[in-house]
Structures are given as structure tokens and as C-alpha cells.
Enzyme design. Sequence first.
Site, short mmCIF file in Angstrom:
data_model
loop_
_atom_site.label_atom_id
_atom_site.label_comp_id
_atom_site.label_asym_id
_atom_site.label_seq_id
_atom_site.Cartn_x
_atom_site.Cartn_y
_atom_site.Cartn_z
N HIS A 1 12.55 15.38 -6.48
CA HIS A 1 13.57 15.54 -5.41
C HIS A 1 13.16 14.38 -4.32
CE1 HIS A 1 14.65 16.87 -1.44
NE2 HIS A 1 15.58 17.21 -1.91
N HIS B 1 19.03 13.77 -17.42
CA HIS B 1 18.71 14.93 -17.98
C HIS B 1 19.32 15.08 -19.45
CE1 HIS B 1 17.07 16.98 -14.52
NE2 HIS B 1 16.35 17.57 -15.39
#
Length: 526
Positions: free
Chosen positions: A402, A437
Site C-alpha cells: 500500500h 495481480h
Amino acid sequence: MSTYDSSSGDAVRRSRGQAENGSIRRDDNQTNMREMTQRNEDIERIKAAVISHVQTHLNEALERALTDSMQSLSTNTQTHTDQKGSTNNRHKPDQEKVFIARCSLLDELFEISHIRTIYNMFIAALFLFIMSTLAVDYIDQGRLVLNFDLFYYAFGQLSTVIWAWTVMLAYTLLGPFHILRVWAGGYHSSHWRTCVSAGSALTLCAAQMSMLGIFPVYVVLHYQLPPASRFIIILEQIRFVMKSYSFIRETAHAVLKNTAQKDEPLRYPSLSSYLYFLFCPTLIYREIYPRNPYIRWNYVGMNFLKILASLFYLYFILVRLCIPVFRNKSNQPFSTRTLILALFHAAFPGMLMLMLGFYAFLHCWLNAFAEMLRFADRMFYKDWWNSTSFANYYRTWNIVVHDWLYYYCYRDFLRLSGYKLRSVATLSVFAVSAVVHEYAFTMGFGFFYPVMFCTFAGIGVVFNFAMNDKRKSPVWNIIMWVCLFIGQGIHVCLYCLEWYAQIHCPRTGTSFWELVTPRSWTCGYQ
């Protein structure tokens, strides 16, 4: 005469008795004195231990309180700024990440007996999986056996993984470091700064694309690595790209801002600090991090042991809960009813996999390396399990990634847009995360099935804006957990179906549409 003798005898006996009583009293007094001295020493030791224990907990509580107060103050300041309509002050360009010494949250929670009991329940479940597997093997084969062929297959060709990883590490350590060093020297000494910068940037991009872009993909495809070995190469590729990008960004900014003083060389980061950064559990480069005074090797060993136990846990989840459901030995197509039942059946093992991945990597793996490197800032995650909104869940699930996305994607986009397009900046972060991802899963499993991309770029975006930070009721925490269970069930169900569809219905061509069309959509299991 007899009267005199008897009286003198009584006197002697009385004097002896008094002497004995006096000696007994003296002994008793000495014993009481020793006991009192020992008691006082015990009291002093207990007092010192209690004071030390209380002082330690007070220091930890004070540190947590100060940290929470600063975060609360920052949040309140940002909220007050938003109410005024000023967005320029909320994301200041000079606001950088600050590393401070702090423990991981689970390490603190596991000291509470109630939380420790929940941890023990997961260990008990692991033993139940082991006993269940042994019982089934004994019934089917007539003997007790634990067959780990799945492990041997998934982690095959480790020698190829090791030398490929070594090549990527050597380039990441030496390539960007020396290219930036040459650029930094030429930038301040040359009159052709634009040409020097352009040439260095092109050289660096070509090197990055070759060694951290093409090379890992070539190794994975050329050597046809099994799934776990593929994921090791691809995830390390992504990590090296993010690490080197942070080093380039922070170093280039420092070089542009600073100029060499007269008769002094230009200050440049040391190779040792960069090497330390490549292994420490953060993606934000700094020359100096807070460090612990010593290494707890027993803590390191326990974390690696827990990682190994988590791998066995994952093995038993796959063997007992996933493979028997999705192998489809009868080669019959999945009906709608069977598919829905399989999806909900996969929700529980999918959630277990999510928890294992979080605990094994974000807690045990990162804490083990942090301890070996004496890296003091252990806030790799926050209490994401208490989130009442997906916006908070995304921020607290993985602090390491993050921070990188916030400082190098979200904030940079805001700078370019003049701090006006926050929603677009958030969408750009989701897009980057979804693409990465999906790339990792596509390369890891060896087939393209954009489930991860759709859940991140589609459903994830909707949940981020629909379940935002305004949701504070505990009901929203329940809704978040229900969504996580269903989402993990979708992932496990669809990826398992596609895996076995690739086996039952292999590709017949190499065209583009053949490669990107999921086999589970057309496989008839004939």
C-alpha cells in the site's frame, strides 16, 4: 544438709533452664531475623521485577498512544481540510513515509490468552486435517502414509529457480546503482544535462526491460516450471521491479535537489545501504532505517517453522477440501447446480488460504527477515479484520505494498493532475494492482483467466466507493467478511475448474484467441 542440696539443685536446674530458654530465644530471634531479611530481599526483587514489567508496558502503551494520537491528529487535520474544500494541503509533496520502531500487531495480540486460544484452534484444525488424511489413506490403501507428491511437483526445478533468482538479484543490485551513479556524476559536471539524463534513462529502461522484464518470463516459459516455482520467479520479479523503482525515484530526486559543494564529492547512497534495502521488508528506500539492538534467533527460527507449518496446512486444504471436489473423475460437465454448490464449498478453503497467506507471508516471513536485519518498523499490516469498509481493508491489509502504491502511483498521479482528480487517481491504483495481480496469476498457473483482474478492477472498485469510510456500524464488518468469503470461493472455484479443464481439454492451437479463451468455458469433459 538434704534441704540445702535440694535447694541448690533446684537453683542449678533453674539457671540451666533459663540458659537454655535464653539460647532458644536467641536462636529464634536469629531465625526470625534471617527470615525477615530473606523476605525483604524477596520483596525487593519482586518490586524491581514489577516496576520493570510495568515500566515496559507503560512505555509500549505510551508509544502506541502517541502513534495513534498522531494518526488521529493527521486524520482530523485532513478531514478539517476537506471540509474547507482545500485539497492542496492534504497531499503535500513533502509528506514522506516515516519509519518508527514498533512491533507487529499479532505479536502483541498473541500475548493475550483469549487471542492465543484462537491461534491454538487453528493448530488443532491442522492436526484434524492430518488425522483425516491418515484415516482416508489407511482405508483406501491399508496403510498409514503421507504422500507429498503435490509438494514435489509444485516446487520442482528449484535449481533453475535459484540461478535465475541469483541473476535477477545481481542485476538489481549492480545495474540501477551504477547507471544512476554515472548519471549523477555526469549530470552535475556536464553542460549537456538533458542529453545525459535522456541517455541514462534509455539505458536504464533497456536494462530493466531485459533483465527484470523479459528474462524472468523467458525462464518460466522456456523451462516449463511448475506452479510454485513459477510464482517464486514472478513474485521476485515484481519485488525487484518495485524495489529498484523506489531506489531510482528516491535517489534521482536527491541528486536533482542537491549539488556538490566546492572541493567536496557529490553525496551518493552507498552500495551497502542499497543491498540492505533489497532484503529488508519495505518497498520504500531510505538510507537509514530504525534498527533493533540485537537479533532474537529463536524468534527467527519459530517464524520459519510457522511458515513450513503453513505450507503443510495449505497442502492438506488442497488434498482434503479442493482436489476431491474439482478433479471430476467422472469426466462429466459441471451443471449449474453443481457449479453453485462447488462455489460455496470453496468459500471455506478459500478463506483458509487467504488467512494462511496473510499469516505466513505478511507476518511470519516479513518478521523473520526484519528480525535478522534488525529492522525495527514491523507495521506490515493493521487490524484489517476489524474493517467496516473495503476502503479501509485495502489500506490496512498489506501496508508494505500500500505504501508503494500510495507514494509512487496515487500521489504522483495527483501531482500530475494538480491535486484535482482523486477518484481518477484511485482508479489508476486499482488498475495497476489489478494488472499486476492478473499477470502474477497468469504466469503462475500457466493460463489466462482474468478472474483476479475482474475482482480487482471491477468488483473491488465498486466496493471501494460503495463501502467507504462512512460505514462505521459493526454490521458492515459482517458484510465485509461475507464478501471476502464469497470472493475467495469464486477465486478457488473458478481457478480450480480452469486448472482441470486445461488437463482434460488441452489446447489444440497457438492462436491468440486460443490462448486467451478459458478452457473451462468450452470443455465438455468427454
